[in-house]
Design a protein around this motif. Sequence first.
Motif, PDB file in Angstrom:
ATOM      1  N   GLN A 121       0.850  -1.183   0.000  1.00 26.88           N
ATOM      2  CA  GLN A 121       0.000   0.000   0.000  1.00 26.88           C
ATOM      3  C   GLN A 121       0.884   1.231   0.000  1.00 26.88           C
ATOM      4  OE1 GLN A 121      -2.628   0.374   3.381  1.00 26.88           O
ATOM      5  NE2 GLN A 121      -4.049   1.669   2.260  1.00 26.88           N
ATOM      6  N   SER A 122       0.531   2.210  -0.817  1.00 25.23           N
ATOM      7  CA  SER A 122       1.320   3.440  -0.886  1.00 25.23           C
ATOM      8  C   SER A 122       0.408   4.639  -1.056  1.00 25.23           C
ATOM      9  CB  SER A 122       2.333   3.365  -2.039  1.00 25.23           C
ATOM     10  OG  SER A 122       1.666   3.204  -3.278  1.00 25.23           O
ATOM     11  N   GLU A 123       0.917   5.801  -0.622  1.00 30.83           N
ATOM     12  CA  GLU A 123       0.190   7.064  -0.743  1.00 30.83           C
ATOM     13  C   GLU A 123       1.126   8.135  -1.286  1.00 30.83           C
ATOM     14  OE1 GLU A 123      -1.424   8.056   3.055  1.00 30.83           O
ATOM     15  OE2 GLU A 123      -3.138   6.706   2.852  1.00 30.83           O
ATOM     16  N   LEU A 124       0.575   8.985  -2.139  1.00 35.81           N
ATOM     17  CA  LEU A 124       1.342  10.068  -2.750  1.00 35.81           C
ATOM     18  C   LEU A 124       0.515  11.343  -2.696  1.00 35.81           C
ATOM     19  CD1 LEU A 124       3.754  11.156  -4.427  1.00 35.81           C
ATOM     20  CD2 LEU A 124       2.499  10.425  -6.481  1.00 35.81           C
ATOM     21  N   ASP A 125       1.048  12.370  -2.069  1.00 34.98           N
ATOM     22  CA  ASP A 125       0.386  13.670  -2.028  1.00 34.98           C
ATOM     23  C   ASP A 125       0.749  14.441  -3.298  1.00 34.98           C
ATOM     24  OD1 ASP A 125      -0.604  13.090   0.509  1.00 34.98           O
ATOM     25  OD2 ASP A 125       1.152  13.933   1.507  1.00 34.98           O
ATOM     26  N   ALA A 126      -0.271  14.708  -4.128  1.00 36.87           N
ATOM     27  CA  ALA A 126      -0.025  15.397  -5.393  1.00 36.87           C
ATOM     28  C   ALA A 126      -1.326  16.000  -5.907  1.00 36.87           C
ATOM     29  CB  ALA A 126       0.564  14.446  -6.438  1.00 36.87           C
ATOM     30  N   LEU A 127      -1.211  17.035  -6.738  1.00 34.31           N
ATOM     31  CA  LEU A 127      -2.352  17.675  -7.394  1.00 34.31           C
ATOM     32  C   LEU A 127      -3.420  18.107  -6.392  1.00 34.31           C
ATOM     33  CD1 LEU A 127      -2.765  15.283 -10.487  1.00 34.31           C
ATOM     34  CD2 LEU A 127      -1.473  17.432 -10.331  1.00 34.31           C
ATOM     35  N   GLY A 128      -2.986  18.552  -5.219  1.00 35.50           N
ATOM     36  CA  GLY A 128      -3.911  19.075  -4.224  1.00 35.50           C
ATOM     37  C   GLY A 128      -4.639  18.028  -3.421  1.00 35.50           C
ATOM     38  N   GLY A 129      -4.304  16.763  -3.607  1.00 39.84           N
ATOM     39  CA  GLY A 129      -4.974  15.693  -2.866  1.00 39.84           C
ATOM     40  C   GLY A 129      -4.018  14.552  -2.590  1.00 39.84           C
ATOM     41  N   THR A 130      -4.570  13.354  -2.341  1.00 39.38           N
ATOM     42  CA  THR A 130      -3.754  12.186  -2.026  1.00 39.38           C
ATOM     43  C   THR A 130      -4.161  11.008  -2.903  1.00 39.38           C
ATOM     44  OG1 THR A 130      -3.510  12.876   0.287  1.00 39.38           O
ATOM     45  CG2 THR A 130      -3.065  10.564  -0.223  1.00 39.38           C
ATOM     46  N   PHE A 131      -3.190  10.470  -3.651  1.00 39.59           N
ATOM     47  CA  PHE A 131      -3.383   9.232  -4.402  1.00 39.59           C
ATOM     48  C   PHE A 131      -3.067   8.052  -3.494  1.00 39.59           C
ATOM     49  CE2 PHE A 131      -2.720  12.250  -7.833  1.00 39.59           C
ATOM     50  CZ  PHE A 131      -3.614  11.825  -8.798  1.00 39.59           C
ATOM     51  N   SER A 132      -3.878   7.013  -3.562  1.00 38.81           N
ATOM     52  CA  SER A 132      -3.625   5.799  -2.795  1.00 38.81           C
ATOM     53  C   SER A 132      -3.629   4.608  -3.748  1.00 38.81           C
ATOM     54  CB  SER A 132      -4.680   5.601  -1.706  1.00 38.81           C
ATOM     55  OG  SER A 132      -5.978   5.526  -2.259  1.00 38.81           O
ATOM     56  N   MET A 133      -2.618   3.764  -3.611  1.00 39.49           N
ATOM     57  CA  MET A 133      -2.473   2.583  -4.460  1.00 39.49           C
ATOM     58  C   MET A 133      -2.338   1.358  -3.571  1.00 39.49           C
ATOM     59  SD  MET A 133       0.204   4.472  -6.952  1.00 39.49           S
ATOM     60  CE  MET A 133       0.582   5.606  -5.597  1.00 39.49           C
ATOM     61  N   MET A 134      -3.012   0.281  -3.944  1.00 48.74           N
ATOM     62  CA  MET A 134      -2.990  -0.928  -3.134  1.00 48.74           C
ATOM     63  C   MET A 134      -2.939  -2.141  -4.041  1.00 48.74           C
ATOM     64  SD  MET A 134      -5.075  -3.625  -2.009  1.00 48.74           S
ATOM     65  CE  MET A 134      -6.763  -3.071  -2.070  1.00 48.74           C
ATOM     66  N   GLY A 135      -2.136  -3.121  -3.659  1.00 47.77           N
ATOM     67  CA  GLY A 135      -2.055  -4.371  -4.401  1.00 47.77           C
ATOM     68  C   GLY A 135      -1.803  -5.524  -3.454  1.00 47.77           C
ATOM     69  N   GLY A 136      -2.311  -6.684  -3.787  1.00 47.62           N
ATOM     70  CA  GLY A 136      -2.111  -7.831  -2.915  1.00 47.62           C
ATOM     71  C   GLY A 136      -2.234  -9.136  -3.663  1.00 47.62           C
ATOM     72  N   TYR A 137      -1.648 -10.174  -3.075  1.00 46.94           N
ATOM     73  CA  TYR A 137      -1.740 -11.515  -3.646  1.00 46.94           C
ATOM     74  C   TYR A 137      -1.739 -12.514  -2.503  1.00 46.94           C
ATOM     75  CZ  TYR A 137      -0.522 -15.817  -6.092  1.00 46.94           C
ATOM     76  OH  TYR A 137      -0.524 -17.102  -6.568  1.00 46.94           O
ATOM     77  N   THR A 138      -2.596 -13.517  -2.581  1.00 42.63           N
ATOM     78  CA  THR A 138      -2.629 -14.571  -1.590  1.00 42.63           C
ATOM     79  C   THR A 138      -2.727 -15.921  -2.277  1.00 42.63           C
ATOM     80  OG1 THR A 138      -3.840 -15.452   0.333  1.00 42.63           O
ATOM     81  CG2 THR A 138      -5.147 -14.375  -1.351  1.00 42.63           C
ATOM     82  N   ASP A 139      -2.013 -16.896  -1.727  1.00 47.40           N
ATOM     83  CA  ASP A 139      -1.989 -18.262  -2.264  1.00 47.40           C
ATOM     84  C   ASP A 139      -2.273 -19.197  -1.088  1.00 47.40           C
ATOM     85  OD1 ASP A 139      -1.565 -20.666  -3.474  1.00 47.40           O
ATOM     86  OD2 ASP A 139       0.403 -20.175  -4.291  1.00 47.40           O
TER      87      ASP A 139
END
Length: 439
Positions: A41-59
Motif C-alpha cells: 500500500q502506498s500514498e502520494l500527495d499530489a495535485l492538491g490531494g492524495t493518491f492511494s495505491m494498493m495491491g495484494g496476492y494470496t496463495d
Amino acid sequence: GTAALNIPVGEEYRQYVSLSHNQSDGYRYNTDFDKTNLFMQSELDALGGTFSMMGGYTDRAFGANGFYASPQFKDQWESVQTGLASLGYKWSGSSATIKPRLYWRLNDDTYRLRRDEPDFYENNHQTDVYGGEVQSSIRTEAGKTGIGFEYRQEHINSSNLGDHDRTNLGMYAEHRVTLFERLTLTPGFYLNWYSDYDWNVFPGIDATFNLTSRLKWTANVGKSYRVPTYTDLYYNGPTNVGNPDLQPEEALSYETGLRWVSSYLFAQANAYLRDADQLIDWVRDAQDEPWRPENFYNVETRGFEMQTEFMPASFFSSSILKRIERITLNYNYIDSELKNEAGVNSQYALQYLRHQIQAGLSYRLYGNLHHSVHYKFADRNSDQLENYNIVDTKLSWREAGWSVYVEATNLLSDDYLGPNLIPMPERWVRGGFSYNLDF
C-alpha cells in the motif's frame, strides 16, 4: 511468520509492504494448510490531494476434511489464488470532499472431492471482478450531503458453474442534519440495478440523540437485499445442486440502542429486529436427497447485543489496579422464527448461537510481562450441536521495538463441533516474536 516494512520516502510519499507465510500439518487428518500473503500500500500527495495505491496476492492450499460436503468426505482439498489492486484519489476542500476509486480482483479456485484423484471430481473456477466508484460530500448550513455512484462487472468461467456475466450499477444519496444541537438525522436511499434483477431502491434513516456529553441514543431503519451467488444458482455436485430460478432475498431491519463513551469506559447495548422475506437457504425434503437452495419463506430474527470495555488504568490511582489494562464483557442473544411452515430440513437458516458470552482480562503481570485470558460460552440452537466453553490465554514480554509471546487456544481442550458437524481443534499452543526495524 510475518514481515512488514513501513517506508517513508520524503513527506509526500509513504509505502507499506508486508509478507507472511503460515504452514501447518493440521489438527487432524487432512486439515493441513499452506498460506502465503503479499500486500503493498502506498500514498502520494499530489495535485492538491492524495493518491492511494494498493495491491495484494494470496496463495492458499488446504485440506478440507468434511468441510464442504458431508463429514464422510474426508479427502476434500482446495487451492485458491487471489490477486487484487486498486487506485484511488481523495481531494478535500473547505466544504467538499470527493473520492474516486478503481479496483480489480481476480480469483482462481480449484476444488477436489479427493485431493489425490482430480479425475474423480474436480471443480475449477475463475472469477474476474472490476469496477469503479465515486464518493462525494458537501457541507452547507443545511447539513452534510453525500452522493455516490458505483459500477461493477462480474464474470465467472467455471468447469461446474458455467460461463456467466452480470453488471451492477448503484447510486446513493444521504443528508445529515443536526436539530436542537442534540438530534442528528440521516435519511438516505440506495438505487441499484442488477443486469439479472432489474431496478431496486432501498431507503433508510439513522438517528442519534445526545442525552449527555457521554451518553447517546441511536436508532436506524433500513431495507436491504442479497442477490443469489453463482454457487446458489448453478452449482452441481454429489450433495448440493443449484437453483437457477432463485430470486434475491429482501429484509427490513430495525435497530435501537444506547452508547456510553469516556476515557475509561466504552459500553453499548442494542436491540434489533430483521424481517427477511424469500431468504435464500439450502434445504432438502429428506436425508437421502441433495441440498438445494430455495427462497426459504419468511424468517424473523430478533436479537440483543451488549459490549463493554473498561480501562481501569485510566480510572484508578492505585498502582496495583493500574496494572489492569482492559476488562471486556460482551453478550449476544439471537432468536429466529420461521413464519411459514416449510416442511423441509434447513442447512443454515435456523442454525445459530442463541446465547453467546465473551469475557476478557488483560493486565501487566510484572515489569514488561503481560498476560491476557479470554473466555467464550456458546449456547447452540441445534439438536445436533452441543454448547461449548472456550478459554484462550496469552503471555508476552514487550520491549521497545520487540516482543516475544506464547499463547494457547482452547486451553481446556473442550470438544465441540463446528458448522457441518466438523470437529474443531482441541488445545493449540504456539509462540513467536516480533522485531521492529527503524530506517
